[in-house]
Design a protein around this motif. Structure first.
Motif, short mmCIF file in Angstrom:
data_model
loop_
_atom_site.label_atom_id
_atom_site.label_comp_id
_atom_site.label_asym_id
_atom_site.label_seq_id
_atom_site.Cartn_x
_atom_site.Cartn_y
_atom_site.Cartn_z
N ASP A 1 0.83 -1.20 0.00
CA ASP A 1 0.00 0.00 0.00
C ASP A 1 0.87 1.25 0.00
N ALA A 2 1.91 1.25 0.83
CA ALA A 2 2.80 2.41 0.92
C ALA A 2 3.50 2.67 -0.41
N TRP A 3 3.98 1.61 -1.06
CA TRP A 3 4.65 1.78 -2.34
C TRP A 3 3.68 2.30 -3.41
N ARG A 4 2.45 1.80 -3.40
CA ARG A 4 1.47 2.26 -4.38
C ARG A 4 1.17 3.75 -4.17
N ARG A 5 1.05 4.17 -2.91
CA ARG A 5 0.84 5.60 -2.65
C ARG A 5 2.02 6.43 -3.14
N ALA A 6 3.22 5.89 -2.96
CA ALA A 6 4.41 6.60 -3.45
C ALA A 6 4.37 6.74 -4.96
N LEU A 7 3.94 5.70 -5.66
CA LEU A 7 3.83 5.78 -7.12
C LEU A 7 2.83 6.83 -7.55
N LEU A 8 1.72 6.93 -6.82
CA LEU A 8 0.69 7.90 -7.19
C LEU A 8 1.11 9.33 -6.88
N SER A 9 2.23 9.51 -6.18
CA SER A 9 2.69 10.85 -5.82
C SER A 9 3.61 11.47 -6.88
N VAL A 10 3.98 10.71 -7.91
CA VAL A 10 5.00 11.19 -8.84
C VAL A 10 4.37 11.73 -10.12
N ASP A 11 5.09 12.62 -10.78
CA ASP A 11 4.68 13.15 -12.08
C ASP A 11 5.70 12.73 -13.13
N ASP A 12 5.51 13.20 -14.34
CA ASP A 12 6.42 12.81 -15.43
C ASP A 12 7.85 13.24 -15.16
N THR A 13 8.04 14.38 -14.58
CA THR A 13 9.39 14.84 -14.27
C THR A 13 10.07 13.89 -13.30
N ALA A 14 9.35 13.46 -12.27
CA ALA A 14 9.91 12.54 -11.28
C ALA A 14 10.28 11.21 -11.93
N LEU A 15 9.47 10.73 -12.87
CA LEU A 15 9.77 9.45 -13.53
C LEU A 15 11.13 9.49 -14.23
N ASP A 16 11.51 10.65 -14.73
CA ASP A 16 12.78 10.78 -15.46
C ASP A 16 13.93 11.22 -14.57
N THR A 17 13.66 11.50 -13.30
CA THR A 17 14.69 12.04 -12.42
C THR A 17 15.58 10.93 -11.88
N VAL A 18 16.86 11.04 -12.11
CA VAL A 18 17.83 10.10 -11.54
C VAL A 18 17.93 10.38 -10.04
N GLY A 19 17.74 9.33 -9.25
CA GLY A 19 17.84 9.48 -7.81
C GLY A 19 16.60 10.03 -7.14
N HIS A 20 15.44 10.03 -7.85
CA HIS A 20 14.22 10.48 -7.18
C HIS A 20 13.93 9.62 -5.96
N CYS A 21 14.22 8.33 -6.04
CA CYS A 21 14.17 7.44 -4.88
C CYS A 21 15.58 7.32 -4.32
#
Length: 207
Positions: A144-164
């Motif tokens: 559940d926590a990981w799914r919420r984390a996924l729903l918090s990101v936008d396109d910029t975050a998907l391309d960001t190196v080291g966002h996690c």
């Protein structure tokens, strides 16, 4: 926030893999893969800790120490998971349902925290469950926590190196979209391994 379209198939794959694994562990019915349901009994503590061959890695009471070829017990609390620093033993030890489920739970919980949480959670502080019901509940909470984390990101975050900033992988060196893919394949392959262990446990002693 609108979910980026290129994240949607990976999110659907994660949901499918998670549902299949929880159904396989908890029942009462699991998806058999052909559109029909198969009755399943919840995994028991004995099965959760079952070691199909000598020298398995598992989760153990901290007071008992690590298993063969493990040098420490990862995690926090009175139970820990067999582990060793790199380079890991070769050939790798067979791992129990308990080990695999603990590994998945830790990975999801810590990556969620290092994506949209405090970014401070550590393996040493992550609890390890010695019982099956507690482990399944912990896995569901981490998913559940990981799914919420996924729903918090936008396109910029998907391309960001080291966002996690998860410190136990290559996350800080890779675009976040690659990490999402990696987490899915971890869930898919360990989920399949857990399903096989359940089949082997059920069939033991036959023939």
């Amino acid at each position: 926030m609108t979910t980026p379209p290129r994240l949607l198939p990976l999110l659907a794959q994660f949901d499918f893999a998670r549902e299949r694994l929880v159904g396989r562990l908890s029942g009462p019915v699991m998806d058999s893969g052909d559109g029909t349901g198969t009755r399943v009994e919840p995994v028991t503590d004995d099965e959760y800790l079952w070691e199909p061959v000598p020298g398995c890695w598992s989760v153990r009471r901290r007071a008992d120490g690590p298993g063969q070829r493990a040098s420490f017990l990862a995690g926090g609390g009175t139970w820990g998971r067999d582990a060793a620093p790199y380079p890991h033993p070769w050939p790798p030890p067979v791992t129990t349902i308990a080990w695999r489920l603990s590994h998945l739970t830790e990975m999801l919980a810590l990556r969620a925290d290092h994506t949209s949480g405090s970014r401070s959670a550590t393996r040493d502080g992550h609890p390890v469950n010695g019982d099956a019901a507690g482990a399944v509940a912990a896995f569901e909470a981490a998913a559940d926590a990981w799914r919420r984390a996924l729903l918090s990101v936008d396109d910029t975050a998907l391309d960001t190196v080291g966002h996690c900033t998860y410190p136990y992988g290559s996350d800080v060196e890779e675009p976040f979209l690659d990490i999402v893919w990696w987490v899915n394949q971890e869930l898919l392959h360990h989920g399949a391994e857990i399903a096989l262990l359940r089949d082997l446990h059920r069939a033991r002693g036959r023939g």
